[in-house]
Write a protein that holds these residues in place. Structure first.
Motif, PDB file in Angstrom:
ATOM      1  N   GLY A 108      40.061  70.427   7.532  1.00 40.88           N
ATOM      2  CA  GLY A 108      41.113  71.129   6.937  1.00 40.88           C
ATOM      3  C   GLY A 108      42.573  70.709   7.393  1.00 40.88           C
ATOM      4  N   TYR A 109      43.494  71.198   6.960  1.00 36.22           N
ATOM      5  CA  TYR A 109      44.864  71.046   7.345  1.00 36.22           C
ATOM      6  C   TYR A 109      45.320  72.321   7.789  1.00 36.22           C
ATOM      7  CZ  TYR A 109      43.487  66.357   5.645  1.00 36.22           C
ATOM      8  OH  TYR A 109      42.828  65.121   5.249  1.00 36.22           O
ATOM      9  N   GLY A 110      45.628  72.484   8.712  1.00 39.85           N
ATOM     10  CA  GLY A 110      46.272  73.817   9.457  1.00 39.85           C
ATOM     11  C   GLY A 110      45.409  74.856   9.013  1.00 39.85           C
TER      12      GLY A 110
ATOM     13  N   PRO B 206      41.327  75.159   4.324  1.00 41.28           N
ATOM     14  CA  PRO B 206      40.274  74.367   4.466  1.00 41.28           C
ATOM     15  C   PRO B 206      40.137  73.324   3.260  1.00 41.28           C
ATOM     16  CG  PRO B 206      39.712  76.672   3.704  1.00 41.28           C
ATOM     17  CD  PRO B 206      41.290  76.436   3.994  1.00 41.28           C
ATOM     18  N   VAL B 207      39.458  72.416   3.749  1.00 38.71           N
ATOM     19  CA  VAL B 207      39.296  71.245   2.465  1.00 38.71           C
ATOM     20  C   VAL B 207      37.892  70.984   2.230  1.00 38.71           C
ATOM     21  CG1 VAL B 207      39.481  68.836   1.759  1.00 38.71           C
ATOM     22  CG2 VAL B 207      41.416  70.178   2.746  1.00 38.71           C
ATOM     23  N   LEU B 208      37.150  70.898   3.466  1.00 37.01           N
ATOM     24  CA  LEU B 208      35.507  70.511   3.405  1.00 37.01           C
ATOM     25  C   LEU B 208      34.834  71.562   3.763  1.00 37.01           C
ATOM     26  CD1 LEU B 208      35.559  66.951   4.753  1.00 37.01           C
ATOM     27  CD2 LEU B 208      35.518  67.498   2.412  1.00 37.01           C
TER      28      LEU B 208
ATOM     29  N   GLY C 254      34.311  62.087  -6.597  1.00 40.16           N
ATOM     30  CA  GLY C 254      35.061  63.309  -6.658  1.00 40.16           C
ATOM     31  C   GLY C 254      36.476  63.077  -7.106  1.00 40.16           C
ATOM     32  N   ALA C 255      37.011  64.205  -7.845  1.00 37.40           N
ATOM     33  CA  ALA C 255      38.216  64.075  -8.423  1.00 37.40           C
ATOM     34  C   ALA C 255      39.349  64.129  -7.214  1.00 37.40           C
ATOM     35  CB  ALA C 255      38.427  65.364  -9.285  1.00 37.40           C
ATOM     36  N   SER C 256      40.516  63.481  -7.742  1.00 36.29           N
ATOM     37  CA  SER C 256      41.769  63.878  -6.765  1.00 36.29           C
ATOM     38  C   SER C 256      41.806  65.144  -6.165  1.00 36.29           C
ATOM     39  CB  SER C 256      42.942  63.271  -7.519  1.00 36.29           C
ATOM     40  OG  SER C 256      44.059  63.281  -6.555  1.00 36.29           O
ATOM     41  N   GLY C 257      41.855  65.129  -4.776  1.00 34.51           N
ATOM     42  CA  GLY C 257      42.159  66.424  -4.207  1.00 34.51           C
ATOM     43  C   GLY C 257      40.923  67.069  -3.605  1.00 34.51           C
ATOM     44  N   SER C 258      39.420  66.444  -4.097  1.00 33.65           N
ATOM     45  CA  SER C 258      38.391  67.045  -3.859  1.00 33.65           C
ATOM     46  C   SER C 258      37.891  66.924  -2.356  1.00 33.65           C
ATOM     47  CB  SER C 258      37.028  66.546  -4.634  1.00 33.65           C
ATOM     48  OG  SER C 258      37.002  65.112  -4.591  1.00 33.65           O
ATOM     49  N   GLY C 259      38.718  66.099  -1.744  1.00 31.53           N
ATOM     50  CA  GLY C 259      38.348  66.101  -0.377  1.00 31.53           C
ATOM     51  C   GLY C 259      37.541  64.563   0.306  1.00 31.53           C
ATOM     52  N   LYS C 260      37.710  63.717  -0.626  1.00 39.01           N
ATOM     53  CA  LYS C 260      36.989  62.446  -0.261  1.00 39.01           C
ATOM     54  C   LYS C 260      37.658  61.765   0.924  1.00 39.01           C
ATOM     55  CE  LYS C 260      38.102  60.523  -4.316  1.00 39.01           C
ATOM     56  NZ  LYS C 260      38.757  61.528  -5.030  1.00 39.01           N
ATOM     57  N   THR C 261      39.074  61.621   1.235  1.00 38.98           N
ATOM     58  CA  THR C 261      39.497  60.925   1.950  1.00 38.98           C
ATOM     59  C   THR C 261      39.278  61.491   3.163  1.00 38.98           C
ATOM     60  OG1 THR C 261      41.152  60.041   0.592  1.00 38.98           O
ATOM     61  CG2 THR C 261      41.682  59.787   2.534  1.00 38.98           C
ATOM     62  N   THR C 262      39.252  62.969   3.160  1.00 38.50           N
ATOM     63  CA  THR C 262      38.986  63.854   4.501  1.00 38.50           C
ATOM     64  C   THR C 262      38.122  63.477   5.032  1.00 38.50           C
ATOM     65  OG1 THR C 262      40.709  65.470   3.428  1.00 38.50           O
ATOM     66  CG2 THR C 262      39.299  66.050   5.247  1.00 38.50           C
ATOM     67  N   LEU C 263      36.879  63.551   4.127  1.00 40.52           N
ATOM     68  CA  LEU C 263      35.491  63.248   4.628  1.00 40.52           C
ATOM     69  C   LEU C 263      35.160  61.889   5.582  1.00 40.52           C
ATOM     70  CD1 LEU C 263      32.499  63.882   5.082  1.00 40.52           C
ATOM     71  CD2 LEU C 263      32.260  63.147   2.397  1.00 40.52           C
TER      72      LEU C 263
ATOM     73  N   ASP D 175      37.391  52.811   1.037  1.00 40.47           N
ATOM     74  CA  ASP D 175      38.242  53.793   0.448  1.00 40.47           C
ATOM     75  C   ASP D 175      38.671  53.212  -0.755  1.00 40.47           C
ATOM     76  OD1 ASP D 175      40.018  55.918   0.256  1.00 40.47           O
ATOM     77  OD2 ASP D 175      41.078  55.754   1.909  1.00 40.47           O
ATOM     78  N   GLU D 176      38.288  53.671  -1.876  1.00 41.06           N
ATOM     79  CA  GLU D 176      38.664  53.262  -3.258  1.00 41.06           C
ATOM     80  C   GLU D 176      39.245  51.876  -3.240  1.00 41.06           C
ATOM     81  OE1 GLU D 176      40.032  55.572  -5.912  1.00 41.06           O
ATOM     82  OE2 GLU D 176      39.778  57.419  -4.774  1.00 41.06           O
ATOM     83  N   PRO D 177      38.448  50.717  -2.637  1.00 37.57           N
ATOM     84  CA  PRO D 177      39.059  49.462  -2.314  1.00 37.57           C
ATOM     85  C   PRO D 177      39.362  48.842  -3.897  1.00 37.57           C
ATOM     86  CG  PRO D 177      36.709  49.701  -2.186  1.00 37.57           C
ATOM     87  CD  PRO D 177      37.039  50.921  -2.273  1.00 37.57           C
TER      88      PRO D 177
HETATM   89  N1  LIG Z   1      47.611  65.186   5.874  1.00 34.69           N
HETATM   90  C1  LIG Z   1      47.467  66.191   5.163  1.00 34.69           C
HETATM   91  N2  LIG Z   1      48.269  67.571   5.170  1.00 34.69           N
HETATM   92  C2  LIG Z   1      47.978  68.652   4.511  1.00 34.69           C
HETATM   93  N3  LIG Z   1      47.022  68.715   3.614  1.00 34.69           N
HETATM   94  C3  LIG Z   1      46.507  67.465   3.063  1.00 34.69           C
HETATM   95  C4  LIG Z   1      46.666  66.289   3.914  1.00 34.69           C
HETATM   96  N4  LIG Z   1      45.776  65.393   3.345  1.00 34.69           N
HETATM   97  C5  LIG Z   1      45.196  65.885   2.568  1.00 34.69           C
HETATM   98  N5  LIG Z   1      45.598  67.188   2.191  1.00 34.69           N
HETATM   99  C6  LIG Z   1      44.933  68.193   1.204  1.00 34.69           C
HETATM  100  O1  LIG Z   1      43.538  68.152   1.215  1.00 34.69           O
HETATM  101  C7  LIG Z   1      43.089  68.109   0.100  1.00 34.69           C
HETATM  102  C8  LIG Z   1      41.959  66.881   0.006  1.00 34.69           C
HETATM  103  O2  LIG Z   1      42.722  65.828   0.024  1.00 34.69           O
HETATM  104  P1  LIG Z   1      41.947  64.447   0.216  1.00 34.69           P
HETATM  105  O3  LIG Z   1      43.063  63.120   0.347  1.00 34.69           O
HETATM  106  O4  LIG Z   1      40.786  64.585   1.200  1.00 34.69           O
HETATM  107  O5  LIG Z   1      41.277  64.231  -1.305  1.00 34.69           O
HETATM  108  P2  LIG Z   1      40.836  62.998  -2.282  1.00 34.69           P
HETATM  109  O6  LIG Z   1      39.516  63.438  -2.982  1.00 34.69           O
HETATM  110  O7  LIG Z   1      40.837  62.122  -1.300  1.00 34.69           O
HETATM  111  O8  LIG Z   1      41.952  62.775  -3.102  1.00 34.69           O
HETATM  112  P3  LIG Z   1      42.563  61.665  -3.815  1.00 34.69           P
HETATM  113  O9  LIG Z   1      41.603  60.936  -4.675  1.00 34.69           O
HETATM  114  O10 LIG Z   1      43.782  62.068  -4.717  1.00 34.69           O
HETATM  115  O11 LIG Z   1      42.782  60.479  -2.662  1.00 34.69           O
HETATM  116  C9  LIG Z   1      44.093  67.906  -1.061  1.00 34.69           C
HETATM  117  O12 LIG Z   1      44.360  69.496  -1.650  1.00 34.69           O
HETATM  118  C10 LIG Z   1      45.340  67.393  -0.185  1.00 34.69           C
HETATM  119  O13 LIG Z   1      46.572  68.062  -0.913  1.00 34.69           O
END
Ligand SMILES: Nc1ncnc2c1ncn2[C@@H]1O[C@H](COP(=O)(O)OP(=O)(O)OP(=O)(O)O)[C@@H](O)[C@H]1O
Length: 355
Positions: free
Chosen positions: A13-15, A18-20, A37-46, A161-163
């Motif tokens: 997560g961030y701070g 929690p995200v994952l 996953g939809a936007s914000g689901s955590g794909k990029t974080t994973l 990453d979403e290329p």
């Molecule tokens: N650097 C950051 N600091 C704080 N919160 C973040 C940061 N990066 C992402 N988040 C939050 O973490 C959650 C998941 O973000 P993430 O980018 O992993 O999702 P995603 O599925 O890749 O979305 P997208 O398809 O829009 O890129 C979101 O709620 C986002 O706002």
């Protein structure tokens, strides 16, 4: 030995946010798995956790059997294909592809590096463009250079990453086909991040559906589409109407009547049937099935998508059915009709519903 990627119990997560929430994901050597996953689901974080760019608060990441959870990104041997390619603007195509061969664990002597660059350029079909600068390339060519650059140091996994998301629709399918073919030819282990269900279903060996930081289901595309584990997955991977259902002795009963049940393990009630447009059949007003009235008719080229409202229902998303029908006998809005399922029906738990 190549054993692929293994993610176990990853939380991140961030701070304090929690995200994952405990991700388990295995990708076999040579396999391509999409994380959908939809936007914000955590794909990029994973993806960032696997690449080593984000430290998980719990869980492990293994690559070919090595625990890399605490290993720096540049020492993991992970190839990254970023969203828009992100090529080095001042380096030629060959310079970009050879970048990872000059330093770090992918480093090779100059002659070997030149050979490897030539091999990769041939793989992505850009041998003739070796001396061009990125600005002189098409969007599709840039994606192929980015893939070649990621593959050059022979990574243990390639993360995409979403290329293709920034490419226009016509080009996207073609570039996707070329990039995936090159990945396959290199026998690379890949993880593709996407929010595009068609893309995930089209190119992957398996699709992992991520929702709110949890993997809802990981399965081959056909299985995910035909036998989703939940209403949310059903709606996320394709058009579907969900009708309240009862299952008794292998028979599903819905407002459309009775049909055989094809769900392997029928979950506990309450249940809904997942009915996709191509699984429904329209008939004349005196045929079998539930009486209904035609709402709208959309021509989609090889078929028509007909919206029908079951008799006695008020129109809302649960009672409007979408039916895919042939173009030989196109119904008209207002026509009376009957609708039934074509074959065996799949059921999922009624809650939680799709969002
Ligand atoms: N650097 C950051 N600091 C704080 N919160 C973040 C940061 N990066 C992402 N988040 C939050 O973490 C959650 C998941 O973000 P993430 O980018 O992993 O999702 P995603 O599925 O890749 O979305 P997208 O398809 O829009 O890129 C979101 O709620 C986002 O706002």
């Amino acid at each position: 030995m190549r054993t692929g990627l293994s993610v176990r119990g990853v939380r991140a997560g961030y701070g304090r946010d929690p995200v994952l929430h405990g991700i388990d994901l295995d990708v076999a050597p040579g396999e391509l798995v999409s994380v959908l996953g939809a936007s914000g689901s955590g794909k990029t974080t994973l993806l960032r956790v696997v690449a080593g760019l984000h430290r998980p608060s719990a869980g492990t990441v293994h690559l070919d059997g090595d625990d890399v959870t605490a290993v720096a990104p540049e020492r993991r041997r992970v190839g990254l294909v970023p969203q828009e390619g992100a090529l080095f603007a001042h380096l030629t195509v060959a310079g970009n592809v050879g970048f990872g061969l000059r330093r770090g664990p992918g480093r090779r002597p100059a002659a070997a590096a030149r050979g490897r660059v030539a091999e990769l350029l041939a793989l992505v079909g850009l041998t003739a463009e070796a001396d061009r600068l990125p600005h002189a390339l098409s969007g599709g060519e840039r994606r192929r250079v980015a893939l070649a650059r990621a593959l050059a140091p022979d990574p243990r996994v390639v993360l995409l990453d979403e290329p293709f998301s920034a490419l226009d629709a016509g080009l996207r399918e073609q570039v996707r086909g070329e990039v995936v073919a090159a990945l396959r030819a290199a026998d690379a282990t890949g993880v593709l991040i996407t929010h595009d269900r068609r893309e995930a279903l089209a190119v992957s060996d398996r699709v992992a559906v991520l929702h709110d930081g949890r993997l809802e289901q990981t399965a081959p595309p056909r299985e995910l589409y035909a036998a989703p584990a939940s209403a949310r997955v059903a709606g996320f991977v394709g058009d579907a109407v969900l009708l309240p259902a009862r299952v008794e002795a292998g028979t599903v009963t819905t407002a459309l009547g009775a049909a055989p049940c094809r769900t392997a393990d029928v979950p506990a009630a309450p249940l809904v049937a997942v009915l996709r447009p191509e699984e429904l059949e329209l008939g004349g007003a005196d045929g079998p099935g539930a009486p209904a009235r035609v709402g709208s008719v959309d021509f989609v080229g090889d078929a028509v998508l007909v919206t029908v409202l079951l008799d006695g229902r008020v129109p809302d998303r649960g009672t409007l059915l979408r039916v895919r029908a042939g173009t030989d006998r196109v119904p008209h809005p207002g026509d009376r009709c009957r609708v039934r399922s074509r074959g065996a029906v799949h059921v999922v738990p009624a809650v939680p519903g799709p969002r």
